[in-house]
Design an enzyme around this catalytic site. Structure first.
Site, PDB file in Angstrom:
ATOM      1  N   THR A   1      55.302  -3.672  66.564  1.00 25.76           N
ATOM      2  CA  THR A   1      55.415  -3.139  65.014  1.00 25.76           C
ATOM      3  C   THR A   1      54.088  -2.594  64.764  1.00 25.76           C
ATOM      4  O   THR A   1      53.683  -1.427  64.268  1.00 25.76           O
ATOM      5  CB  THR A   1      56.158  -3.899  64.163  1.00 25.76           C
ATOM      6  OG1 THR A   1      57.366  -4.299  64.802  1.00 25.76           O
ATOM      7  CG2 THR A   1      56.380  -3.121  62.955  1.00 25.76           C
TER       8      THR A   1
ATOM      9  N   ARG B   1      54.508  -6.684  56.813  1.00 26.92           N
ATOM     10  CA  ARG B   1      55.384  -8.017  57.520  1.00 26.92           C
ATOM     11  C   ARG B   1      55.220  -9.204  57.028  1.00 26.92           C
ATOM     12  O   ARG B   1      53.789  -9.454  56.649  1.00 26.92           O
ATOM     13  CB  ARG B   1      55.150  -7.900  59.035  1.00 26.92           C
ATOM     14  CG  ARG B   1      56.036  -9.038  59.884  1.00 26.92           C
ATOM     15  CD  ARG B   1      56.085  -8.881  61.213  1.00 26.92           C
ATOM     16  NE  ARG B   1      56.859  -7.879  61.671  1.00 26.92           N
ATOM     17  CZ  ARG B   1      57.223  -7.839  62.883  1.00 26.92           C
ATOM     18  NH1 ARG B   1      57.024  -8.620  63.615  1.00 26.92           N
ATOM     19  NH2 ARG B   1      58.067  -6.810  63.122  1.00 26.92           N
TER      20      ARG B   1
HETATM   21  N1   CP Z   1      60.392  -5.349  67.502  1.00 29.80           N
HETATM   22  C1   CP Z   1      59.516  -6.025  66.895  1.00 29.80           C
HETATM   23  O1   CP Z   1      59.580  -5.972  65.600  1.00 29.80           O
HETATM   24  O2   CP Z   1      58.520  -6.368  67.796  1.00 29.80           O
HETATM   25  P1   CP Z   1      57.154  -7.326  67.210  1.00 29.80           P
HETATM   26  O3   CP Z   1      57.931  -8.452  66.484  1.00 29.80           O
HETATM   27  O4   CP Z   1      56.394  -7.515  68.478  1.00 29.80           O
HETATM   28  O5   CP Z   1      56.695  -6.317  66.164  1.00 29.80           O
END
Ligand code: CP
Length: 361
Positions: free
Chosen positions: A52, A101
């Site tokens: 992400t 995030r």
């Molecule tokens: N799909 C996804 O959110 O992967 P990451 O946690 O690596 O960002």
């Protein structure tokens, strides 16, 4: 000010516009290489990420913009006790758009109330992950040629799998969708999502729950595999008990349609064996690449929509939301459990729910 906190913040036609733009970008990458020149993305990642964060960052660079941010909250002033609200007020002085995030459910919603620039939820706890949903929708569109009249099996950790929650909400809005929920009892959808699917059933979306993959493989157009999310368990022995519930291997793939596709938000642990990677129906690495293109389309669109927009002096809560600081959300993973934010709620079917995490009060 438009943000993307939940997949339903975009109408079906807006999702269609973003997917079409992503397809145009794929067909003409040089044509979009300068459209965000002078724009800055801030990536505020309080929780680990590979896909992400890197896809957001490469997306902004490919649009001609630049990137600032942190990939580990330990290197930010969060360690000194700075709140999400203050952090985004500060970052609004330095950037044009934020991708956040956070391990706390609802943190990006708090951010959107205090930021002076658009905020994109890049995953909040086990709650929601709307840009993974856009990635999934673009992949389904490119692989299957449509977003309607599809049977999708969601398999694995449906309790903590935020990508599943967001994709169910998004897919429920298309015609002729059948969803099959494949999980052990302990990893069923959370209460608010079970409530959501009951509402969707009344609108004609078909749902059913099963406990094995084998019984549904032949009917699936899409198999959406997920990892059992070890980091969300409070009890290690409970994780050990369910961690190997579903393992997709070539033997199971033999029972599937020749044009079924396998999606996975990744990272995977052992739920898809490496042998499946060589099957042309394994679309999960193509899905990753689509994530960059759809995030290019999303950021370009949000920056255009918000050109000249000024945030309201008092945050606009949105339709149906109200503040009641005498109430408490019971969810310990909710941002309102740790940050001193206004307690925001909404009512649905006589129940009062927390606007940050959807828990029932
Ligand atoms: N799909 C996804 O959110 O992967 P990451 O946690 O690596 O960002």
């Amino acid at each position: 000010m438009r943000h993307l906190i939940d997949p339903t913040n975009l109408s079906v036609s807006e999702v269609g516009e973003i997917i079409s733009l992503a397809e145009r970008i794929i067909a003409d990458r040089p044509g979009y290489s300068q459209v965000c020149r002078g724009k800055k993305l801030a990536t505020l990642f309080y929780e680990p990420s590979t896909r992400t964060r890197l896809s957001f960052e490469s997306a902004m660079l490919e649009l001609g913009g630049s990137v600032i941010g942190f990939s580990d909250a330990a290197s930010s002033s969060v360690t000194k006790g700075e709140t999400v609200a203050d952090t985004v007020r500060v970052v609004s002085c330095f950037a044009d758009i934020i991708a956040m995030r956070h391990f706390k459910e609802g943190a990006p919603l708090v951010a959107s109330q205090y930021a002076r620039i658009p905020v994109i939820n890049a995953g909040d706890g086990s709650h929601s992950h709307p840009t993974q949903t856009l990635t999934d929708l673009l992949t389904i569109k490119r692989e299957k040629g449509r977003l309607d009249h599809l049977t999708i099996g969601f398999c694995g950790d449906l309790k903590f799998g935020r990508t599943v929650h967001s994709l169910i909400k998004a897919m429920s809005r298309y015609e002729g969708i059948r969803m099959i929920l494949i999980s052990p009892e302990a990893l069923r959808l959370p209460e608010y999502m079970l409530h959501e699917i009951e509402n969707q059933k009344q609108k004609g979306v078909e749902f059913r729950e099963v406990r094995t993959m084998e019984e549904v493989m032949p009917e699936l157009d899409i198999l959406y595999m997920t990892r059992v999310q070890k980091e969300r368990f409070t009890n290690e022995s409970e994780y050990e008990r369910v961690k190997d519930s579903f393992i997709l291997d070539p033997e199971k793939m033999r029972a599937a349609k020749s044009d079924m596709i396998v999606l996975h938000p990744l990272p995977r642990v052992n739920e898809i064996t490496r042998e499946v990677d060589n099957d042309p129906r394994a679309a999960y690495f193509r899905q990753v690449e689509n994530g960059k293109f759809v995030r290019m389309a999303l950021m370009y669109t949000l920056l255009q929509w918000n050109e000249g927009a000024r945030p309201a002096a008092v945050p606009d809560l949105g339709p149906g939301l109200f503040i009641d600081n005498t109430k408490r959300c019971p969810n310990p993973r909710c941002i309102s459990a740790t940050e001193n934010v206004d307690r925001v709620f909404y009512r649905v079917d006589d129940a009062c729910r927390c606007a940050y995490c959807d828990a029932k009060i």
